[in-house]
Motif scaffolding. Structure first.
Motif, PDB file in Angstrom:
ATOM      1  N   UNK A 180      16.805  34.596  24.469  1.00 38.13           N
ATOM      2  CA  UNK A 180      16.546  34.252  25.883  1.00 38.13           C
ATOM      3  C   UNK A 180      17.366  33.243  26.152  1.00 38.13           C
ATOM      4  N   UNK A 181      17.007  31.582  25.045  1.00 36.88           N
ATOM      5  CA  UNK A 181      18.247  30.107  25.809  1.00 36.88           C
ATOM      6  C   UNK A 181      19.581  30.730  25.785  1.00 36.88           C
ATOM      7  N   UNK A 182      20.063  31.583  24.654  1.00 39.80           N
ATOM      8  CA  UNK A 182      21.504  31.604  23.975  1.00 39.80           C
ATOM      9  C   UNK A 182      21.740  32.686  25.140  1.00 39.80           C
ATOM     10  N   UNK A 183      21.594  33.465  25.717  1.00 42.25           N
ATOM     11  CA  UNK A 183      21.529  34.243  27.514  1.00 42.25           C
ATOM     12  C   UNK A 183      21.755  33.428  28.451  1.00 42.25           C
ATOM     13  N   UNK A 184      20.372  32.869  28.447  1.00 37.30           N
ATOM     14  CA  UNK A 184      20.695  31.879  29.380  1.00 37.30           C
ATOM     15  C   UNK A 184      21.763  30.684  30.147  1.00 37.30           C
ATOM     16  N   UNK A 185      22.335  30.581  28.513  1.00 44.40           N
ATOM     17  CA  UNK A 185      23.188  29.190  28.555  1.00 44.40           C
ATOM     18  C   UNK A 185      24.268  29.936  29.290  1.00 44.40           C
ATOM     19  N   UNK A 186      24.170  31.073  28.965  1.00 43.20           N
ATOM     20  CA  UNK A 186      25.062  32.318  29.120  1.00 43.20           C
ATOM     21  C   UNK A 186      26.056  32.015  30.818  1.00 43.20           C
ATOM     22  N   UNK A 187      24.700  32.478  31.414  1.00 45.69           N
ATOM     23  CA  UNK A 187      24.608  32.419  32.587  1.00 45.69           C
ATOM     24  C   UNK A 187      25.993  31.279  33.605  1.00 45.69           C
ATOM     25  N   UNK A 188      25.604  30.239  33.544  1.00 47.15           N
ATOM     26  CA  UNK A 188      26.415  29.086  34.304  1.00 47.15           C
ATOM     27  C   UNK A 188      27.699  29.699  33.432  1.00 47.15           C
ATOM     28  N   UNK A 189      28.554  29.878  32.854  1.00 51.44           N
ATOM     29  CA  UNK A 189      29.958  30.126  32.081  1.00 51.44           C
ATOM     30  C   UNK A 189      30.144  31.291  32.788  1.00 51.44           C
ATOM     31  N   UNK A 190      29.388  32.088  32.991  1.00 47.79           N
ATOM     32  CA  UNK A 190      29.734  33.150  33.861  1.00 47.79           C
ATOM     33  C   UNK A 190      29.647  32.885  35.440  1.00 47.79           C
ATOM     34  N   UNK A 191      28.646  32.280  36.037  1.00 48.20           N
ATOM     35  CA  UNK A 191      29.187  31.883  36.826  1.00 48.20           C
ATOM     36  C   UNK A 191      29.165  31.178  37.125  1.00 48.20           C
ATOM     37  N   UNK A 192      30.900  30.038  37.404  1.00 46.48           N
ATOM     38  CA  UNK A 192      30.531  28.553  37.330  1.00 46.48           C
ATOM     39  C   UNK A 192      30.106  27.604  38.544  1.00 46.48           C
ATOM     40  N   UNK A 193      30.338  29.010  39.531  1.00 46.80           N
ATOM     41  CA  UNK A 193      30.122  27.940  41.325  1.00 46.80           C
ATOM     42  C   UNK A 193      28.351  27.480  40.994  1.00 46.80           C
ATOM     43  N   UNK A 194      28.221  26.882  42.279  1.00 43.89           N
ATOM     44  CA  UNK A 194      26.736  26.141  41.639  1.00 43.89           C
ATOM     45  C   UNK A 194      25.815  27.289  42.820  1.00 43.89           C
ATOM     46  N   UNK A 195      26.473  27.378  44.163  1.00 43.61           N
ATOM     47  CA  UNK A 195      26.238  28.353  44.904  1.00 43.61           C
ATOM     48  C   UNK A 195      25.845  29.999  44.178  1.00 43.61           C
ATOM     49  N   UNK A 196      26.206  30.279  43.601  1.00 39.98           N
ATOM     50  CA  UNK A 196      26.709  31.723  43.286  1.00 39.98           C
ATOM     51  C   UNK A 196      24.812  31.749  41.775  1.00 39.98           C
ATOM     52  N   UNK A 197      25.391  29.982  41.094  1.00 40.56           N
ATOM     53  CA  UNK A 197      24.199  30.365  39.618  1.00 40.56           C
ATOM     54  C   UNK A 197      22.791  30.109  40.216  1.00 40.56           C
ATOM     55  N   UNK A 198      23.160  29.510  41.495  1.00 41.13           N
ATOM     56  CA  UNK A 198      21.445  29.231  41.801  1.00 41.13           C
ATOM     57  C   UNK A 198      20.874  30.817  42.519  1.00 41.13           C
ATOM     58  N   UNK A 199      22.194  31.282  43.055  1.00 35.90           N
ATOM     59  CA  UNK A 199      21.674  33.210  43.305  1.00 35.90           C
ATOM     60  C   UNK A 199      21.059  33.669  41.763  1.00 35.90           C
ATOM     61  N   UNK A 200      22.027  33.399  40.951  1.00 37.37           N
ATOM     62  CA  UNK A 200      21.156  34.170  39.854  1.00 37.37           C
ATOM     63  C   UNK A 200      20.252  33.759  39.315  1.00 37.37           C
ATOM     64  N   UNK A 201      19.480  32.153  39.672  1.00 37.59           N
ATOM     65  CA  UNK A 201      18.560  32.084  39.189  1.00 37.59           C
ATOM     66  C   UNK A 201      17.719  32.632  40.070  1.00 37.59           C
TER      67      UNK A 201
END
Length: 446
Positions: A116-137
């Motif tokens: 789980x934490x490895x998966x979660x830490x991967x998402x910011x690198x896949x979606x570096x844009x802050x708005x995209x990352x917020x929507x992913x969260x």
């Protein structure tokens, strides 16, 4: 919000998350039935021990994995953890002794604590844009809430045509599909750097960074507040509905759905809110709503009456609103507070420390509910929530900024680093600040 699913890599990872969550939900139902099949009236004790083992695995394993996860190929590592979980699920139907359940649960949850934490830490690198990352969260929050609603209903439907042992087959399929989806994409590898120091220092590096960052100390306090409120829901819903309200067991899902519905509503609305407002006010407001909901629950439990059931549902809905508002933006704080090489360790620290909070609040909610009744238990957990809120308000500065001006010692190895960011003096500059080898301490004037 759904626009982020246009990113193929994230879309496959999100589907992998959903399928694995449904598989885990089926396993949870099947495990309860398996425990009853083996232990009979003592099934509650078996499940309580299994839950404690789960939390111990989460708290103990995540930091160890986080220390070395940035040195491993992400895709291969995530697939390996899915395959381990699938292997455990295959083994569970053949269990005949209680101790075998405990061992398999520890292996299963240790793999989850690594995944789980490895998966979660991967998402910011896949979606570096802050708005995209917020929507992913927010999508991730929706996935967790939907799993809590869909998995029990799916399990109930499947049990009309198969035995509970067949539910474990659904879990296996879920983990295998999750692994296949991860294999189908190329994942960005974090910029790994060899960390100096002992194994102990490497293991606790993420926790060290976490506890030296003011906004993350605030996040930890808010984790405590969220754990107190959600523990009341998770542990005592069935007791309140069936024992206090004397309602049938079929009403328990409606109560849990009220909590999940409040959480899902906020997850849908939160991205637009966070586009306009910073994280701190939203998260503190969420904790305040949870505290108010628990106090309202104490009043409802004390007064009772003909409207206690709808008032109870409304209380659970409100706590769900506050819970999602507090928890969902947490990934944004972790992303801002760690450089890419340290991100797996910091996400693992969050995973471990947040579950340490639940390790305290789960038994607290259960023991208090059984010993002193529902109304006083609401009051005690409201006090814990308020305590977390006050600590967060004090630890997390209102003037929190990403870029900080700071000085460095006059040392040769720091000269190249001083050229990064915006130079403000002979030994000072300004840039996005995170705790690392160049910045072992947060600036005192911030």
């Amino acid at each position: 919000m759904l626009g982020v699913l246009a990113n193929r890599t994230y879309r496959h990872l999100f589907l992998a998350q959903i399928i694995a969550l449904v598989g885990t939900g089926l396993a949870t139902v099947a495990l309860g039935l398996l425990a009853y099949d083996i232990a009979g009236p003592n099934a509650g004790s078996v499940l309580g021990t299994a839950l404690a083992i789960k939390m111990v695995a989460y708290v103990g394993i995540a930091p160890v994995v986080g220390a070395f996860a940035n040195r491993l190929p992400r895709r291969a590592f995530l697939v390996a953890m899915d395959l381990i979980r699938a292997a455990v699920a295959v083994s569970l139907p053949f269990v005949t002794e209680i101790w075998q359940i405990y061992i398999l649960i520890f292996v299963l949850q240790s793999a989850s604590a690594a995944f789980t934490p490895t998966f979660q830490a991967t998402i910011p690198d896949v979606l570096p844009d802050e708005k995209d990352y917020t929507r992913a969260l927010s999508l991730s929050r929706l996935a967790y809430d939907m799993e809590s609603l869909v998995s029990p209903m799916l399990a109930a439907a499947l049990l009309t045509v198969i035995t509970f042992h067949g539910l474990f087959a659904g879990t296996v399929v879920g983990f295998l599909f999750s692994a296949a989806l991860v294999v189908s994409v190329r994942l960005p590898q974090s910029r790994a750097t060899e960390q100096r120091g002992s194994i102990y220092a490497k293991t606790f590096r993420g926790i060290s960074i976490y506890l030296r960052t003011p906004r993350l100390r605030g996040l930890l306090a808010l984790n405590l507040a969220a754990a107190a409120a959600s523990s009341m829901v998770i542990v005592n819903t069935v007791v309140y509905v069936q024992s206090k309200l004397q309602r049938p067991s079929t009403d328990v899902p409606f109560a849990l759905a009220a909590f999940g519905g409040g959480s899902m509503l906020v997850a849908l609305l939160l991205p637009r809110l966070l586009d306009q407002r910073p994280d701190r006010p939203a998260m503190l407001t969420g904790a305040s709503i949870m505290a108010a909901g628990l106090l309202a629950g104490a009043a409802v439990a004390t007064v009772g009456g003909a409207y206690e059931w709808p008032a109870f549902l409304l209380t659970w809905f409100g706590i769900g609103v506050g819970y999602s508002m507090t928890q969902t933006p947490g990934g944004r704080l972790l992303k801002r507070s760690a450089a890419s090489p340290d991100r797996p360790a910091v996400f693992a620290a969050q995973f471990s420390l947040s579950h340490a909070c639940w390790l305290v609040t789960y038994p607290l909610a259960g023991q208090l509910g059984a010993r002193i009744g529902m109304a006083p238990t609401f009051g005690v957990l409201a006090a814990v929530t308020v305590l977390g809120l006050l600590i967060a308000w004090r630890a997390w500065p209102a003037s929190d900024q990403d870029e900080l001006a700071h000085e460095h010692p006059d040392e040769p190895h720091l000269k190249a680093h001083l050229e990064e960011g915006h130079r403000t003096g002979t030994r000072s500059h300004r840039h996005a600040f995170t705790i690392d080898e160049f910045h072992p301490k947060w600036p005192d004037d911030q």
